[in-house]
Scaffold this motif. Sequence first.
Motif, PDB file in Angstrom:
ATOM      1  N   ASP B 202       0.853  -1.487   0.051  1.00  0.00           N
ATOM      2  CA  ASP B 202      -0.333  -0.154   0.245  1.00  0.00           C
ATOM      3  C   ASP B 202       1.126   0.950   0.542  1.00  0.00           C
ATOM      4  O   ASP B 202       1.916   1.019  -0.256  1.00  0.00           O
ATOM      5  CB  ASP B 202      -0.905  -0.096   1.376  1.00  0.00           C
ATOM      6  CG  ASP B 202      -2.129  -0.686   1.437  1.00  0.00           C
ATOM      7  OD1 ASP B 202      -2.745  -1.209   0.287  1.00  0.00           O
ATOM      8  OD2 ASP B 202      -2.872  -0.233   1.702  1.00  0.00           O
ATOM      9  N   VAL B 203       0.175   2.506  -0.139  1.00  0.00           N
ATOM     10  CA  VAL B 203       1.074   3.503  -0.246  1.00  0.00           C
ATOM     11  C   VAL B 203       0.121   4.321   0.151  1.00  0.00           C
ATOM     12  O   VAL B 203      -1.159   4.625   0.259  1.00  0.00           O
ATOM     13  CB  VAL B 203       0.750   3.970  -2.158  1.00  0.00           C
ATOM     14  CG1 VAL B 203       1.808   5.005  -2.391  1.00  0.00           C
ATOM     15  CG2 VAL B 203       2.017   2.699  -3.260  1.00  0.00           C
ATOM     16  N   VAL B 204       0.856   5.083   1.605  1.00  0.00           N
ATOM     17  CA  VAL B 204       0.069   5.372   1.841  1.00  0.00           C
ATOM     18  C   VAL B 204       0.523   7.186   2.547  1.00  0.00           C
ATOM     19  O   VAL B 204       1.908   7.018   2.721  1.00  0.00           O
ATOM     20  CB  VAL B 204      -0.136   4.750   3.710  1.00  0.00           C
ATOM     21  CG1 VAL B 204      -1.079   5.372   4.446  1.00  0.00           C
ATOM     22  CG2 VAL B 204       0.231   3.188   3.854  1.00  0.00           C
TER      23      VAL B 204
ATOM     24  N   VAL C 258      -3.422   4.880   9.103  1.00  0.00           N
ATOM     25  CA  VAL C 258      -3.036   3.589   9.502  1.00  0.00           C
ATOM     26  C   VAL C 258      -4.008   2.660  10.744  1.00  0.00           C
ATOM     27  O   VAL C 258      -4.584   1.975  11.090  1.00  0.00           O
ATOM     28  CB  VAL C 258      -2.216   2.597   9.348  1.00  0.00           C
ATOM     29  CG1 VAL C 258      -1.023   1.288  10.325  1.00  0.00           C
ATOM     30  CG2 VAL C 258      -0.910   3.069   8.360  1.00  0.00           C
ATOM     31  N   LEU C 259      -3.651   4.008  11.957  1.00  0.00           N
ATOM     32  CA  LEU C 259      -5.040   3.768  13.127  1.00  0.00           C
ATOM     33  C   LEU C 259      -5.576   3.649  13.057  1.00  0.00           C
ATOM     34  O   LEU C 259      -6.225   2.570  13.149  1.00  0.00           O
ATOM     35  CB  LEU C 259      -4.245   5.570  13.717  1.00  0.00           C
ATOM     36  CG  LEU C 259      -4.799   5.604  14.971  1.00  0.00           C
ATOM     37  CD1 LEU C 259      -4.824   4.633  15.835  1.00  0.00           C
ATOM     38  CD2 LEU C 259      -4.696   6.540  15.661  1.00  0.00           C
ATOM     39  N   HIS C 319      -5.387  -8.542   8.058  1.00  0.00           N
ATOM     40  CA  HIS C 319      -7.024  -7.797   7.252  1.00  0.00           C
ATOM     41  C   HIS C 319      -5.171  -6.690   6.209  1.00  0.00           C
ATOM     42  O   HIS C 319      -5.698  -5.564   5.645  1.00  0.00           O
ATOM     43  CB  HIS C 319      -7.431  -6.935   7.386  1.00  0.00           C
ATOM     44  CG  HIS C 319      -8.126  -8.069   7.940  1.00  0.00           C
ATOM     45  ND1 HIS C 319      -9.760  -8.575   6.928  1.00  0.00           N
ATOM     46  CD2 HIS C 319      -8.437  -9.169   8.546  1.00  0.00           C
ATOM     47  CE1 HIS C 319     -10.018  -9.839   7.567  1.00  0.00           C
ATOM     48  NE2 HIS C 319     -10.123  -9.501   8.587  1.00  0.00           N
ATOM     49  N   MET C 320      -4.260  -6.524   6.958  1.00  0.00           N
ATOM     50  CA  MET C 320      -3.500  -4.754   7.019  1.00  0.00           C
ATOM     51  C   MET C 320      -1.499  -5.628   6.046  1.00  0.00           C
ATOM     52  O   MET C 320      -0.969  -4.955   6.858  1.00  0.00           O
ATOM     53  CB  MET C 320      -3.299  -4.709   8.465  1.00  0.00           C
ATOM     54  CG  MET C 320      -4.889  -3.817   9.380  1.00  0.00           C
ATOM     55  SD  MET C 320      -4.676  -3.160  10.553  1.00  0.00           S
ATOM     56  CE  MET C 320      -3.532  -2.271   9.763  1.00  0.00           C
ATOM     57  N   GLY C 330       3.451  -9.266  10.745  1.00  0.00           N
ATOM     58  CA  GLY C 330       3.542  -9.942  10.315  1.00  0.00           C
ATOM     59  C   GLY C 330       4.081 -10.863  10.725  1.00  0.00           C
ATOM     60  O   GLY C 330       3.067 -12.370  10.977  1.00  0.00           O
ATOM     61  N   TYR C 331       5.068 -11.174  11.819  1.00  0.00           N
ATOM     62  CA  TYR C 331       5.077 -12.959  11.644  1.00  0.00           C
ATOM     63  C   TYR C 331       4.386 -12.993  12.939  1.00  0.00           C
ATOM     64  O   TYR C 331       3.737 -13.758  13.466  1.00  0.00           O
ATOM     65  CB  TYR C 331       6.470 -12.322  12.857  1.00  0.00           C
ATOM     66  CG  TYR C 331       7.932 -12.619  12.226  1.00  0.00           C
ATOM     67  CD1 TYR C 331       8.431 -13.907  11.087  1.00  0.00           C
ATOM     68  CD2 TYR C 331       8.080 -11.403  11.736  1.00  0.00           C
ATOM     69  CE1 TYR C 331       9.164 -13.796  10.578  1.00  0.00           C
ATOM     70  CE2 TYR C 331       9.660 -11.271  10.815  1.00  0.00           C
ATOM     71  CZ  TYR C 331       9.397 -12.291  10.078  1.00  0.00           C
ATOM     72  OH  TYR C 331      10.728 -12.471   9.539  1.00  0.00           O
ATOM     73  N   PHE C 332       3.358 -11.964  14.098  1.00  0.00           N
ATOM     74  CA  PHE C 332       2.643 -12.334  15.122  1.00  0.00           C
ATOM     75  C   PHE C 332       1.617 -13.018  14.549  1.00  0.00           C
ATOM     76  O   PHE C 332       1.086 -13.541  14.759  1.00  0.00           O
ATOM     77  CB  PHE C 332       2.732 -10.852  15.992  1.00  0.00           C
ATOM     78  CG  PHE C 332       1.740 -10.985  17.027  1.00  0.00           C
ATOM     79  CD1 PHE C 332       2.079 -12.341  17.881  1.00  0.00           C
ATOM     80  CD2 PHE C 332       0.581 -10.515  17.239  1.00  0.00           C
ATOM     81  CE1 PHE C 332       1.511 -12.612  18.940  1.00  0.00           C
ATOM     82  CE2 PHE C 332      -0.461 -11.060  18.101  1.00  0.00           C
ATOM     83  CZ  PHE C 332       0.220 -12.000  18.686  1.00  0.00           C
TER      84      PHE C 332
END
Lengths: 205, 362, 592
Positions: B202-204, C258-259, C319-320, C330-332
């Motif tokens: 994604d580009v954020v 992202v929050l 989902h992210m 990502g690992y968790f």
Amino acid sequence: MTTLIKTLAEKPWLSGHDGVGVPAEVAIFDLAKEKVGLRAFFAVAASLFMLFVVAYRLRMVYSDWVPVQDPGVLWLSTGLLVVASVALQVSSIFMSRQHDQRALTAFYVGGVCTLLFVCCQLVAWSELSNAGYLVSTNPASSFFYLLTAVHGLHVIGGLVAWLRTAIRMRSAEPGAARIAVDLCTLYSHFLLLVWAGLFYLLLNS
Amino acid sequence: MALAIVLILMVIGSVIFHFWSPWWFTELASNWGAMDTTILITFWVTGFVFIAVNLFIAYCVIKFRHRPDRTAAYEPENSKLEAWLTGLTGLGVIAMLTPGLIVYTDFINVPDDAVIIEAVGQQWQWSYRYPGLDGALGKADNRNVTFDNPLGIDPDDPWGQDDIVVTGAAAHIELDQPIKFNLRSKDVLHDFYVSQFRAKMDVVPGLVSYFWMTPTRLGSFEVMCAELCGVGHYNMRSEVVVDSREDYQAWLSQQTTFAESQGKPAPVGNLIERGAQLAQQHGCIACHSLDGNRGVGPSWKGMYGRTEQLADGSTVTADDAYLRESITDPGAKLVEGYPPVMAAYPMGSDDLDALVAYFKTL
Amino acid sequence: MAYADQDTGHHAGPDKFIWKYVWSQDHKVIAVQYGCTAIAVGILALVLSWLMRMQIGFPGSLEFIDPSAYYQYVTMHGMIMVIYLLTAFFLGGFGNYLIPLMCGARDMVFPFLNMLSYWFYLLSVLILLASYFVPGGPTGAGWTLYPPQSILQGTPGTDWGIILMLASLAVFIIAFTMGGLNYITTVLQARCRGLTLMRMPLTIWSIITATVLGLLAFPALFVSAIMLMFDRVLGTSFFMPYIVHMGQALETGGGSPVLFQHLFWFFGHPEVYIVALPAFGLVSDILSTHARKNIFGYRMMVWAILAIGGISFIVWAHHMYVSGMNLYLGYFFATTTLIIAIPTAIKVYNWTLTLWHGNIHLNTPMLFSIGFISTFLIGGLTGLFLGNVAVDIPLSDTYFVVAHFHMVMAIAPIMVVFAAIYHWYPKITGRMYNETLGVIHFWVTFVGTYLIYFPMHYLGFEGMPRRYYAYEGYEFISESAHSLNEFISVVAILVGVLQILFIINMLMSLKTGKLAGANPWNATTLEWQTPQTPPAHGNWGDELPVVYRWAYDYSVPGADEDFIPQNQPGELGDGREVGDDTGHSSGEGAPA
């Protein structure tokens, strides 16, 4: 916890065999259903406020965050909420001892203090906006308005319940409103606790 | 009974479909073959479970369907069987997770010799920035964006002066050279996506995300956006060209640096060509088609001289004055049926002339 | 207030139509109100999906579908199906109907609050629908409503649509909270004598776990909706970074999109289980009843429900994976996500093992239940692709994702919705549905949805991105992929239209269905043991039932019949105690 594990380890199909088949009362809590419902609501509201706090902490780390000068009137409002909580507790104790008249007086004190708390919060808003911190000025001030508003709405909801209870205490036969008084008391303690958390957060922004 | 047959047919059909299907991975063009391998591992593990469970259900439906004389077994649980199944499932999970995490470790650790290239998303086009001779990108921020500095490069940062900005054209990268794509957005979320590269990110706006890859195949690959970014999302196209070392260097040497591009008068040339170039550079065709198809905005085909119905009910003829106004102040006279989503392009008079000249040819 | 004495007083129930069916406090009426409203709004979402499929399969064939309209369909279809249909139907519908009946209670403990819950839900639906009548129309931001896009021009419906959407969600959450507190308190406090926790049917376990998830997770949606509303209306910058939008620098800045995603998915992932868990529970009971066999591994099923509920709170960021969040997370999240597959797989095994050595009656509810196992299997297994971070990266935001979540969260749960409606229809209305129509409905739905979604995974393998208005001119997408899209569209519209069979069956059987009697399936659970069918207001006549056994005494060796109702005292026909020896021998488990 151990009871829970023991319960979950039961083999219900054996019930006839080891005597659990005898019908038992099964309510989990020895409490009025309203009190159980209210406690469940606390879990929901706690989740809500916790998430606001998490959002606050996560937003705080960005570079544009400028802390707000907290209005001094917040100390007064905190005091009022403490008094309200104590007064309602006293009212609740009087109710259980069937001093209905004293209970009513204490109940009034609790409600009025809560109402004053709401007014104080509004004063805090106007102080803040006079100081140039509007809702959109900075995320810190946005959060200030947001958190106090959400908490304030919960308080106002409590005041509606308070009003209904007060009317019932005056009109119904003695003791009829006992559960309602207990619920109001419990709720005010909860909101005090939440406010203490929020106030701490706002002071340390 | 029919159910059992259908379940069995479904399993057979799915297997046949899988081997017959013309729809499969696009031909790989990067080092991320390992991602395809992890997909395949997962595919075979889950495929086995899919077949086994469905066939088992079919078997049960045939064997244990209701008959008047049948009594079901009474079997509350079977701890041993359940423990076995749990254990086997756990093994399956480990078999899928372990390779996945190994590949992921590769994915998040960018090799030291990776070349940084920046891809910048905006509604609805891609731009690119190369580090230039000093090998480093200068600072950039959306707060520095102007019409002449579309990527917001910090004009005072010496590292940025030799950065190369590519707007409205393909990005070129070098074969077998690890690339770290730094991703920035000017407005909303986007996602830099090239199917053949597998990796995407994604580009954020507000942060710089990244991913890395090594191109392994010469050719030209389509860039799309994979994160919903508004009405033009589906048409946010670009291209990545994988060149040999020589071609790449040749291409790079033709580009102008950021410093050169600032304050330089527009190159004079054929007016129509200049117009076409501007349209390309500003990403106009993401929304305005050239072939008459309906897009986010009206098609340019046959637009010049057309009579348009406006949103306020009046009509207007698309003449020079109207078209020029619609570029510099698109909201002023909006064509009926289209959303008010076009940015104002404060172009100079020369550029406007060029664009209108270009429109006349369409 | 009237509600205070509801549970102690007589339950003759009100007579006037408006009090009986409109302003009703009876959990059964409220359940039907919830169900009908959810179906009505679901039909709208179904029609929206046809319009989308028309555009994808036959681009440009319908003039009025421009990109704005298309993205509005996408958004409204998703939001309605997830929140206003499935969540409302499972908890507001089945939760309301079954909790008091299966718990042997007269009603929910707070009937007035329960009624309010429905009216708030209806209000939220009306607010949502109102967005079709405001300037700019409904929001087209996608059901995830990611900022900054959702509140900036360039996305349809940023004038009013997004405001109404957020307001509607807030009202829905309030409605859900009122209902949820009721469900929790009823199950905790108002079960009848003898109904210990481990004697509860899995339906109750799963609905109550889903309710707890909802009560704790919906606040996250509430928080993100309120903060987004502030950003949109008051110009705050909770989620708004520095942006140059349409050539103009915005005044807001400094925030983090992202929050929002973290908050949204902290709700969004439990939401998957808020829908899936009730489906798990309902299907367990239906399978057991029609296989005439106890649910296999009851304790494991309960533990799995609780484990799934717990773990579902620590998997959200799967989902992210490509959202630009810290990559080390990502690992968790990959690990937790693949761990949650284990209890889920156990449930699938136990459903199939319930069929093993059963006595399977293949009627409509059973067909739909087996259809559920099969479709959920695909959805669950493809989840293992997307949960595993390295596998997810190439597949994310492609049609693989669309196929996966429709299989796991749309088709599988809707199979259970149908199974459960057919199963409990005789109890709710007192009449049987038409079996032939029901079976046809099953075949159309099962085979049809399979044809729609199985090939769709392969479009994802090819890399076809989702949420595209048109795919013209993309070279890597093969010509045949367009043909496949045509095929999928045709089947989708056909399957959608044929759902009319279900509606016809439901409405017709109200009048012409043959009388069902109290317990047409010979089921053990309490709702089938009510003195009247349909149950009257107050459910149980003069005396509450008393429970003597667990919910799954089917085909108990030595019993007269192949089922023993939960409220039947502990003696078998021959005077032997139930479970006298069978319990022990079966514990060892060799299938007889």
